[in-house]
Scaffold this active site. Structure first.
Site, mmCIF file in Angstrom:
data_model
loop_
_atom_site.group_PDB
_atom_site.id
_atom_site.type_symbol
_atom_site.label_atom_id
_atom_site.label_comp_id
_atom_site.label_asym_id
_atom_site.label_seq_id
_atom_site.Cartn_x
_atom_site.Cartn_y
_atom_site.Cartn_z
ATOM 1 N N ASP A 38 12.236 4.654 1.478
ATOM 2 C CA ASP A 38 11.501 3.957 0.428
ATOM 3 C C ASP A 38 10.014 4.290 0.500
ATOM 4 O O ASP A 38 9.566 5.060 1.349
ATOM 5 C CB ASP A 38 11.742 2.450 0.540
ATOM 6 N N ASP A 39 9.235 3.690 -0.402
ATOM 7 C CA ASP A 39 7.836 4.081 -0.557
ATOM 8 C C ASP A 39 6.918 3.544 0.531
ATOM 9 O O ASP A 39 5.858 4.123 0.786
ATOM 10 C CB ASP A 39 7.331 3.617 -1.932
ATOM 11 N N GLY B 240 -11.989 3.706 8.901
ATOM 12 C CA GLY B 240 -10.937 4.710 8.822
ATOM 13 C C GLY B 240 -11.033 5.691 9.968
ATOM 14 O O GLY B 240 -11.530 5.379 11.053
ATOM 15 N N HIS B 241 -10.596 6.924 9.711
ATOM 16 C CA HIS B 241 -10.552 7.948 10.747
ATOM 17 C C HIS B 241 -10.812 9.298 10.113
ATOM 18 O O HIS B 241 -10.419 9.566 8.975
ATOM 19 C CB HIS B 241 -9.174 7.942 11.427
ATOM 20 N N SER B 242 -11.488 10.183 10.862
ATOM 21 C CA SER B 242 -11.791 11.522 10.363
ATOM 22 C C SER B 242 -11.598 12.542 11.479
ATOM 23 O O SER B 242 -11.745 12.219 12.662
ATOM 24 C CB SER B 242 -13.229 11.590 9.842
ATOM 25 N N ASP C 212 -1.021 7.664 3.051
ATOM 26 C CA ASP C 212 -0.827 8.847 2.217
ATOM 27 C C ASP C 212 -2.156 9.593 2.114
ATOM 28 O O ASP C 212 -3.193 8.975 1.852
ATOM 29 C CB ASP C 212 -0.352 8.443 0.817
ATOM 30 N N CYS D 59 0.293 16.321 -3.778
ATOM 31 C CA CYS D 59 1.637 16.007 -3.283
ATOM 32 C C CYS D 59 2.589 17.184 -3.355
ATOM 33 O O CYS D 59 3.704 17.119 -2.823
ATOM 34 C CB CYS D 59 2.209 14.826 -4.056
ATOM 35 N N ASP E 236 8.019 5.167 -6.938
ATOM 36 C CA ASP E 236 7.022 5.915 -7.699
ATOM 37 C C ASP E 236 7.383 7.395 -7.672
ATOM 38 O O ASP E 236 8.114 7.865 -6.814
ATOM 39 C CB ASP E 236 5.587 5.649 -7.232
ATOM 40 N N ASP F 197 1.997 3.399 -3.386
ATOM 41 C CA ASP F 197 3.157 3.062 -2.561
ATOM 42 C C ASP F 197 3.311 1.552 -2.384
ATOM 43 O O ASP F 197 4.429 1.047 -2.269
ATOM 44 C CB ASP F 197 3.046 3.732 -1.192
#
Length: 331
Positions: free
Chosen positions: A50-51, A139-141, A68, A14, A224, A91
């Protein structure tokens, strides 16, 4: 051949976030007419940074959505996967929600790093999702010069018991559920390959128990602590809530070795940028430059910052009536 994943990214975790001031300039004004016939009302969006986004749905529930992903903060791919997944799930917990389903987000330098390491990273993420009771499905790549991994997460929450960053009020204590120092220790790991087990354990620990306890205790204001550091996220919370935060610097917990890393010069660029952004809004005259940097240190998968008190969680300050232009006063 042994691969050090942290050497394939320009920064760690991060700490690579776009500086908060620059990001706010980018998203400012990104509002428009509502969608035609939306499924539900948007309860939390761009306004307060916000998160996660929150949408009202049927049955007293709210849908919580976030995404994220991070560059490697450690060299071990399984640990990195665990940390990245815990960081993304956080989050949802920071909004008082429970993650339901997640999708992998993977960027991989396919000509540089073997896919066996990608598989170990994904396995680490899956292990944490299993622990969280969250489905992980697809997901994605993409092929990318730097390795990056994270999750897009959808969860649910009781819409009447959300944790938000704009609901703080004067008189509430401030509590922090994880110690600081992750950024400087990750920077030392990247530079020296020294492994910090306590830092890894802190980053891989879910914020689920703290989130549930907060909701049960009637707390309604939280965020967070991740890439913008304690000071950055606290500034956003105090600004959104129209209050000033008093921080007791002596009460803030740190991971063992954090101050030594600071003295060794292992400070992420993101931590310095955080401090530069917050300084005009904060009174830091009571602490030295090193303490100010640690309070602004860019965290990866840090703890929850609560406007409220939980048993066993350090109280690090309080919210008071707004004092001039200061959103934060450190003592």
């Amino acid at each position: 051949m042994a691969y050090r994943l942290t050497q394939y990214a320009h920064g760690g975790g991060c700490a690579c976030k776009i500086p908060p001031g620059e990001l706010e300039d980018v998203v400012r004004g990104l509002t428009g007419p509502p969608p035609a016939q939306p499924v539900g009302e948007l309860l939390v969006g761009f306004d307060q940074g916000d998160d996660a986004a929150v949408v009202r749905i049927d049955g007293g529930q709210a849908l919580v959505a976030t995404a994220d992903f991070i560059t490697p903060v450690v060299d071990d791919p399984s640990d990195w996967g665990r940390i990245a997944a815990a960081n993304a799930l956080s989050d949802v917990y920071a909004m008082g929600g429970r993650p339901v389903v997640a999708l992998n987000l993977l960027c991989w330098p396919r000509d540089t790093l073997p896919f066996e390491l990608a598989a170990e990273t994904l396995r680490g993420g899956m292990d944490v999702c299993v622990q969280a009771g969250c489905h992980l499905a697809g997901g994605h790549s993409v092929d990318d010069p730097e390795p990056k991994y994270g999750l897009a997460v959808t969860g649910t929450a009781d819409r009447e018991r959300l944790l938000r960053n704009d609901t703080g009020r004067a008189g509430l204590p401030l509590s922090l559920t994880k110690p600081l120092g992750l950024g400087v220790l990750n920077a030392q790991h990247k530079a020296t390959a020294e492994r910090f087990e306590q830092a890894i354990e802190v980053m891989a620990t879910l914020n689920d128990a703290a989130s549930r306890a907060s909701v049960a205790a009637g707390i309604i204001c939280a965020t967070d602590v991740t890439g913008f550091g304690l000071l950055g996220h606290l500034h956003k919370l105090a600004r959104a809530s129209g209050v000033t935060a008093i921080v007791d610097s002596a009460a803030v917990p740190y991971i063992d070795g954090a101050r030594q890393a600071l003295r060794g010069g292992f400070v992420p660029g993101g931590s310095r940028r955080n401090l530069e952004w917050v300084r005009p809004h904060a009174d830091l005259s009571a602490v030295d430059a090193g303490t100010a940097l640690l309070l602004a240190d860019a965290q990866t998968s840090g703890g929850l910052l609560l406007a409220g008190e939980l048993p066993g969680v350090p109280v690090i300050g309080e919210l008071v009536t707004r004092r001039g232009e200061h959103t934060i006063i450190v003592r």
